[in-house]
Design a protein around this motif. Structure first.
Motif, PDB file in Angstrom:
ATOM      1  N   GLY A 233       0.779  -1.232   0.000  1.00  0.00           N
ATOM      2  CA  GLY A 233       0.000   0.000   0.000  1.00  0.00           C
ATOM      3  C   GLY A 233       0.812   1.283   0.000  1.00  0.00           C
ATOM      4  N   LEU A 234       2.115   1.207  -0.157  1.00  0.00           N
ATOM      5  CA  LEU A 234       2.919   2.419  -0.225  1.00  0.00           C
ATOM      6  C   LEU A 234       2.793   3.023  -1.613  1.00  0.00           C
ATOM      7  CD1 LEU A 234       4.221   0.829   2.214  1.00  0.00           C
ATOM      8  CD2 LEU A 234       6.268   2.147   1.718  1.00  0.00           C
ATOM      9  N   GLU A 235       2.864   4.351  -1.667  1.00  0.00           N
ATOM     10  CA  GLU A 235       2.708   5.057  -2.938  1.00  0.00           C
ATOM     11  C   GLU A 235       3.718   6.184  -3.036  1.00  0.00           C
ATOM     12  OE1 GLU A 235      -1.280   6.485  -2.748  1.00  0.00           O
ATOM     13  OE2 GLU A 235      -2.138   4.584  -3.392  1.00  0.00           O
ATOM     14  N   GLY A 236       3.963   6.634  -4.249  1.00  0.00           N
ATOM     15  CA  GLY A 236       4.712   7.848  -4.527  1.00  0.00           C
ATOM     16  C   GLY A 236       5.996   8.006  -3.748  1.00  0.00           C
ATOM     17  N   GLU A 237       6.039   9.080  -2.948  1.00  0.00           N
ATOM     18  CA  GLU A 237       7.241   9.403  -2.182  1.00  0.00           C
ATOM     19  C   GLU A 237       7.601   8.332  -1.165  1.00  0.00           C
ATOM     20  OE1 GLU A 237       7.743  13.268  -0.520  1.00  0.00           O
ATOM     21  OE2 GLU A 237       6.945  14.252  -2.291  1.00  0.00           O
ATOM     22  N   GLN A 238       6.605   7.647  -0.619  1.00  0.00           N
ATOM     23  CA  GLN A 238       6.897   6.566   0.319  1.00  0.00           C
ATOM     24  C   GLN A 238       7.735   5.494  -0.364  1.00  0.00           C
ATOM     25  OE1 GLN A 238       2.795   5.570   1.304  1.00  0.00           O
ATOM     26  NE2 GLN A 238       3.261   6.016   3.449  1.00  0.00           N
ATOM     27  N   VAL A 239       7.354   5.110  -1.562  1.00  0.00           N
ATOM     28  CA  VAL A 239       8.098   4.094  -2.309  1.00  0.00           C
ATOM     29  C   VAL A 239       9.482   4.627  -2.656  1.00  0.00           C
ATOM     30  CG1 VAL A 239       8.195   2.743  -4.452  1.00  0.00           C
ATOM     31  CG2 VAL A 239       6.027   2.975  -3.221  1.00  0.00           C
ATOM     32  N   TYR A 240       9.536   5.845  -3.178  1.00  0.00           N
ATOM     33  CA  TYR A 240      10.817   6.440  -3.560  1.00  0.00           C
ATOM     34  C   TYR A 240      11.776   6.488  -2.372  1.00  0.00           C
ATOM     35  CZ  TYR A 240      14.296   9.812  -5.044  1.00  0.00           C
ATOM     36  OH  TYR A 240      15.484  10.428  -5.335  1.00  0.00           O
ATOM     37  N   ASP A 241      11.302   7.000  -1.242  1.00  0.00           N
ATOM     38  CA  ASP A 241      12.154   7.123  -0.054  1.00  0.00           C
ATOM     39  C   ASP A 241      12.618   5.764   0.452  1.00  0.00           C
ATOM     40  OD1 ASP A 241      10.350   9.941   1.421  1.00  0.00           O
ATOM     41  OD2 ASP A 241      11.836   9.875  -0.182  1.00  0.00           O
ATOM     42  N   THR A 242      11.726   4.782   0.451  1.00  0.00           N
ATOM     43  CA  THR A 242      12.089   3.450   0.924  1.00  0.00           C
ATOM     44  C   THR A 242      13.103   2.800  -0.018  1.00  0.00           C
ATOM     45  OG1 THR A 242       9.902   3.239   1.941  1.00  0.00           O
ATOM     46  CG2 THR A 242      11.180   1.216   1.664  1.00  0.00           C
ATOM     47  N   LEU A 243      12.918   2.974  -1.318  1.00  0.00           N
ATOM     48  CA  LEU A 243      13.881   2.424  -2.275  1.00  0.00           C
ATOM     49  C   LEU A 243      15.244   3.097  -2.136  1.00  0.00           C
ATOM     50  CD1 LEU A 243      11.665   2.013  -5.466  1.00  0.00           C
ATOM     51  CD2 LEU A 243      12.458   0.211  -3.910  1.00  0.00           C
ATOM     52  N   LEU A 244      15.257   4.373  -1.808  1.00  0.00           N
ATOM     53  CA  LEU A 244      16.521   5.066  -1.572  1.00  0.00           C
ATOM     54  C   LEU A 244      17.239   4.484  -0.360  1.00  0.00           C
ATOM     55  CD1 LEU A 244      18.476   7.340  -2.298  1.00  0.00           C
ATOM     56  CD2 LEU A 244      17.098   8.864  -0.885  1.00  0.00           C
TER      57      LEU A 244
ATOM     58  N   ARG B 148      27.953 -11.676   9.266  1.00  0.00           N
ATOM     59  CA  ARG B 148      28.389 -11.580  10.657  1.00  0.00           C
ATOM     60  C   ARG B 148      27.304 -12.094  11.592  1.00  0.00           C
ATOM     61  NH1 ARG B 148      30.456  -5.448   9.995  1.00  0.00           N
ATOM     62  NH2 ARG B 148      31.824  -5.897   8.264  1.00  0.00           N
ATOM     63  N   PRO B 149      27.692 -12.595  12.761  1.00  0.00           N
ATOM     64  CA  PRO B 149      26.698 -13.163  13.673  1.00  0.00           C
ATOM     65  C   PRO B 149      25.846 -12.134  14.420  1.00  0.00           C
ATOM     66  CG  PRO B 149      28.904 -13.414  14.570  1.00  0.00           C
ATOM     67  CD  PRO B 149      29.061 -12.847  13.188  1.00  0.00           C
ATOM     68  N   GLN B 150      26.291 -10.891  14.581  1.00  0.00           N
ATOM     69  CA  GLN B 150      25.523  -9.917  15.360  1.00  0.00           C
ATOM     70  C   GLN B 150      24.456  -9.249  14.496  1.00  0.00           C
ATOM     71  OE1 GLN B 150      28.740  -9.393  14.538  1.00  0.00           O
ATOM     72  NE2 GLN B 150      28.975  -7.348  13.761  1.00  0.00           N
ATOM     73  N   PRO B 151      23.325  -8.878  15.104  1.00  0.00           N
ATOM     74  CA  PRO B 151      22.260  -8.202  14.360  1.00  0.00           C
ATOM     75  C   PRO B 151      22.672  -6.767  14.010  1.00  0.00           C
ATOM     76  CG  PRO B 151      21.688  -8.344  16.661  1.00  0.00           C
ATOM     77  CD  PRO B 151      22.980  -9.101  16.483  1.00  0.00           C
ATOM     78  N   ILE B 152      22.108  -6.273  12.925  1.00  0.00           N
ATOM     79  CA  ILE B 152      22.332  -4.902  12.478  1.00  0.00           C
ATOM     80  C   ILE B 152      21.114  -4.078  12.881  1.00  0.00           C
ATOM     81  CG2 ILE B 152      22.570  -3.448  10.426  1.00  0.00           C
ATOM     82  CD1 ILE B 152      24.033  -5.761   9.126  1.00  0.00           C
ATOM     83  N   PRO B 153      21.314  -2.860  13.404  1.00  0.00           N
ATOM     84  CA  PRO B 153      20.167  -2.030  13.782  1.00  0.00           C
ATOM     85  C   PRO B 153      19.259  -1.758  12.585  1.00  0.00           C
ATOM     86  CG  PRO B 153      22.238  -1.024  14.484  1.00  0.00           C
ATOM     87  CD  PRO B 153      22.585  -2.209  13.651  1.00  0.00           C
ATOM     88  N   ALA B 154      17.992  -1.621  12.849  1.00  0.00           N
ATOM     89  CA  ALA B 154      17.000  -1.412  11.798  1.00  0.00           C
ATOM     90  C   ALA B 154      16.886   0.076  11.473  1.00  0.00           C
ATOM     91  CB  ALA B 154      15.652  -1.938  12.261  1.00  0.00           C
ATOM     92  N   THR B 155      16.471   0.352  10.261  1.00  0.00           N
ATOM     93  CA  THR B 155      16.151   1.697   9.824  1.00  0.00           C
ATOM     94  C   THR B 155      14.692   1.688   9.394  1.00  0.00           C
ATOM     95  OG1 THR B 155      18.392   2.077   9.052  1.00  0.00           O
ATOM     96  CG2 THR B 155      16.684   3.483   8.122  1.00  0.00           C
ATOM     97  N   TRP B 156      13.922   2.629   9.908  1.00  0.00           N
ATOM     98  CA  TRP B 156      12.514   2.735   9.539  1.00  0.00           C
ATOM     99  C   TRP B 156      12.359   3.808   8.485  1.00  0.00           C
ATOM    100  CZ3 TRP B 156       8.540  -0.345  10.936  1.00  0.00           C
ATOM    101  CH2 TRP B 156       8.780  -1.235  11.969  1.00  0.00           C
ATOM    102  N   ALA B 157      11.601   3.515   7.463  1.00  0.00           N
ATOM    103  CA  ALA B 157      11.303   4.493   6.419  1.00  0.00           C
ATOM    104  C   ALA B 157       9.808   4.759   6.435  1.00  0.00           C
ATOM    105  CB  ALA B 157      11.728   3.957   5.053  1.00  0.00           C
ATOM    106  N   SER B 158       9.454   6.012   6.323  1.00  0.00           N
ATOM    107  CA  SER B 158       8.048   6.356   6.216  1.00  0.00           C
ATOM    108  C   SER B 158       7.912   7.444   5.156  1.00  0.00           C
ATOM    109  CB  SER B 158       7.475   6.814   7.562  1.00  0.00           C
ATOM    110  OG  SER B 158       8.182   7.937   8.033  1.00  0.00           O
ATOM    111  N   GLY B 159       6.694   7.673   4.736  1.00  0.00           N
ATOM    112  CA  GLY B 159       6.465   8.570   3.612  1.00  0.00           C
ATOM    113  C   GLY B 159       6.821  10.011   3.870  1.00  0.00           C
TER     114      GLY B 159
END
Length: 97
Positions: free
Chosen positions: A34-45, A83-94
């Motif tokens: 359900g993402l559109e426009g800038e949300q998709v663009y920003d997340t793909l970036l 690597r065995p350790q987890p990587i911190p997450a990054t949240w993207a929103s529109g």
């Protein structure tokens, strides 16, 4: 009805073409969520930047992880490597700020 997590994981070849492959695979998933426009663009970036960094600096194997809460509008973007350790997450929103 409680929200459900939607998850997408994509193993990537440790090659310079991985960012493009990740964007290509993620675009229809983001649209389905359900993402559109800038949300998709920003997340793909964000995806492109994280995968590029992983391919340049990390240890194979590289995996793109995307998560969202159904109808939540926010997507968690994470790239893991060998690597065995987890990587911190990054949240993207529109929208840009």
């Amino acid at each position: 009805m409680p929200s459900q997590w939607c998850v997408f994981e994509l193993p990537l070849e440790h090659r310079p073409t991985a960012p493009a492959a990740a964007r290509h695979a993620a675009r229809p998933v983001l649209a389905f969520w359900g993402l559109e426009g800038e949300q998709v663009y920003d997340t793909l970036l964000v995806i492109s930047e994280l995968v590029t960094s992983a391919i340049t600096h990390a240890v194979p194997s590289t995996v793109l992880h995307l998560q969202t809460i159904q109808a939540g509008g926010r997507v968690q973007v994470r790239v893991s490597d060998g690597r065995p350790q987890p990587i911190p997450a990054t949240w993207a929103s529109g929208g840009r700020r």
